[in-house]
Motif scaffolding. Structure first.
Motif, mmCIF file in Angstrom:
data_model
loop_
_atom_site.group_PDB
_atom_site.id
_atom_site.type_symbol
_atom_site.label_atom_id
_atom_site.label_comp_id
_atom_site.label_asym_id
_atom_site.label_seq_id
_atom_site.Cartn_x
_atom_site.Cartn_y
_atom_site.Cartn_z
ATOM 1 N N ILE A 118 13.618 -42.980 -48.745
ATOM 2 C CA ILE A 118 12.626 -43.021 -47.667
ATOM 3 C C ILE A 118 11.343 -42.288 -48.056
ATOM 4 O O ILE A 118 10.262 -42.632 -47.597
ATOM 5 C CB ILE A 118 13.231 -42.414 -46.381
ATOM 6 N N CYS A 119 11.465 -41.293 -48.916
ATOM 7 C CA CYS A 119 10.325 -40.440 -49.271
ATOM 8 C C CYS A 119 9.145 -41.259 -49.783
ATOM 9 O O CYS A 119 9.306 -42.138 -50.622
ATOM 10 C CB CYS A 119 10.754 -39.448 -50.346
ATOM 11 N N GLY A 120 7.981 -40.958 -49.251
ATOM 12 C CA GLY A 120 6.756 -41.634 -49.687
ATOM 13 C C GLY A 120 5.943 -40.801 -50.662
ATOM 14 O O GLY A 120 4.845 -41.180 -51.034
ATOM 15 N N HIS A 121 6.497 -39.656 -51.079
ATOM 16 C CA HIS A 121 5.846 -38.782 -52.065
ATOM 17 C C HIS A 121 4.439 -38.395 -51.640
ATOM 18 O O HIS A 121 3.513 -38.349 -52.447
ATOM 19 C CB HIS A 121 5.865 -39.435 -53.452
ATOM 20 N N VAL A 122 4.311 -38.128 -50.362
ATOM 21 C CA VAL A 122 3.019 -37.716 -49.815
ATOM 22 C C VAL A 122 2.758 -36.238 -50.117
ATOM 23 O O VAL A 122 1.619 -35.826 -50.291
ATOM 24 C CB VAL A 122 2.984 -37.956 -48.285
ATOM 25 N N GLY A 123 3.824 -35.462 -50.184
ATOM 26 C CA GLY A 123 3.698 -34.083 -50.636
ATOM 27 C C GLY A 123 3.485 -33.043 -49.555
ATOM 28 O O GLY A 123 3.225 -31.887 -49.873
ATOM 29 N N ASN A 124 3.590 -33.422 -48.285
ATOM 30 C CA ASN A 124 3.448 -32.414 -47.231
ATOM 31 C C ASN A 124 4.451 -31.279 -47.414
ATOM 32 O O ASN A 124 4.152 -30.130 -47.112
ATOM 33 C CB ASN A 124 3.690 -33.035 -45.854
ATOM 34 N N CYS A 125 5.625 -31.599 -47.896
ATOM 35 C CA CYS A 125 6.679 -30.595 -48.021
ATOM 36 C C CYS A 125 6.316 -29.559 -49.093
ATOM 37 O O CYS A 125 6.368 -28.358 -48.829
ATOM 38 C CB CYS A 125 8.010 -31.256 -48.336
ATOM 39 N N VAL A 126 5.933 -29.990 -50.268
ATOM 40 C CA VAL A 126 5.639 -29.037 -51.344
ATOM 41 C C VAL A 126 4.372 -28.246 -51.046
ATOM 42 O O VAL A 126 4.252 -27.075 -51.411
ATOM 43 C CB VAL A 126 5.563 -29.725 -52.723
ATOM 44 N N SER A 157 6.621 -31.975 -40.448
ATOM 45 C CA SER A 157 5.356 -32.523 -40.948
ATOM 46 C C SER A 157 5.563 -33.685 -41.911
ATOM 47 O O SER A 157 4.596 -34.341 -42.303
ATOM 48 C CB SER A 157 4.534 -31.425 -41.638
ATOM 49 N N CYS A 158 6.812 -33.937 -42.291
ATOM 50 C CA CYS A 158 7.102 -35.069 -43.190
ATOM 51 C C CYS A 158 6.823 -36.372 -42.427
ATOM 52 O O CYS A 158 7.420 -36.622 -41.392
ATOM 53 C CB CYS A 158 8.554 -35.009 -43.646
ATOM 54 N N PRO A 159 5.909 -37.202 -42.936
ATOM 55 C CA PRO A 159 5.477 -38.364 -42.164
ATOM 56 C C PRO A 159 6.441 -39.547 -42.204
ATOM 57 O O PRO A 159 6.306 -40.472 -41.407
ATOM 58 C CB PRO A 159 4.142 -38.736 -42.810
ATOM 59 N N THR A 160 7.405 -39.510 -43.111
ATOM 60 C CA THR A 160 8.267 -40.686 -43.288
ATOM 61 C C THR A 160 9.653 -40.540 -42.680
ATOM 62 O O THR A 160 10.378 -41.529 -42.554
ATOM 63 C CB THR A 160 8.462 -40.973 -44.791
ATOM 64 N N GLY A 161 10.044 -39.313 -42.358
ATOM 65 C CA GLY A 161 11.421 -39.091 -41.908
ATOM 66 C C GLY A 161 12.394 -38.862 -43.051
ATOM 67 O O GLY A 161 13.604 -38.837 -42.846
ATOM 68 N N ALA A 162 11.864 -38.670 -44.254
ATOM 69 C CA ALA A 162 12.737 -38.434 -45.417
ATOM 70 C C ALA A 162 13.408 -37.071 -45.370
ATOM 71 O O ALA A 162 14.400 -36.850 -46.058
ATOM 72 C CB ALA A 162 11.941 -38.574 -46.711
ATOM 73 N N LEU A 163 12.838 -36.163 -44.585
ATOM 74 C CA LEU A 163 13.427 -34.828 -44.446
ATOM 75 C C LEU A 163 14.000 -34.674 -43.045
ATOM 76 O O LEU A 163 13.339 -35.019 -42.054
ATOM 77 C CB LEU A 163 12.378 -33.738 -44.681
ATOM 78 N N LYS A 164 15.184 -34.148 -42.971
ATOM 79 C CA LYS A 164 15.829 -33.825 -41.689
ATOM 80 C C LYS A 164 16.458 -32.454 -41.823
ATOM 81 O O LYS A 164 16.632 -31.928 -42.929
ATOM 82 C CB LYS A 164 16.904 -34.868 -41.340
HETATM 83 S S1 SF4 Z 1 6.761 -34.704 -46.944
HETATM 84 FE FE1 SF4 Z 1 8.415 -36.195 -46.754
HETATM 85 S S2 SF4 Z 1 7.589 -38.104 -47.570
HETATM 86 FE FE2 SF4 Z 1 6.269 -36.442 -48.254
HETATM 87 S S3 SF4 Z 1 7.041 -35.881 -50.282
HETATM 88 FE FE3 SF4 Z 1 8.013 -34.527 -48.795
HETATM 89 S S4 SF4 Z 1 9.924 -35.548 -48.279
HETATM 90 FE FE4 SF4 Z 1 8.626 -37.089 -49.254
#
Ligand code: SF4
Length: 88
Positions: free
Chosen positions: A37-45, A76-83
């Protein structure tokens, strides 16, 4: 996005694992991540590089952050890849 819900329903560990999320256990907070699901947008890092660090193994270490802040970053993860799930 609410990091403890899917389709407005509370998540469970069984549901997340069945959907292909991987679990990253912490003492008080478990973090779940779906690479599909991750879109590699990078909000998490950008949100907390101590908890979320690409290239480290494991790349998510829940105990490196405080619970409220990690939940803020997950939300803040926009895709729902993080729960997340708070442990009792
Ligand atoms: S914020 Fe969500 S979508 Fe973006 S890189 Fe992190 S896990 Fe992936």
């Amino acid at each position: 996005m609410e990091g403890n819900q899917i389709n407005y329903q509370p998540v469970t560990a069984d549901l997340l694992l069945a959907l292909g999320y991987r679990k990253y256990s912490g003492e008080k907070l478990d973090v779940y991540y779906s690479s599909a699901i991750c879109g590699h947008v990078g909000n998490c890092v950008r949100g907390n590089p101590h908890v979320f660090q690409v290239g480290r193994r494991p790349w998510i270490i829940s105990d490196n952050g405080n619970q409220a802040d990690t939940i803020r970053v997950i939300n803040s993860c926009p895709t729902g890849a993080l729960k997340y799930m708070i442990k009792n």
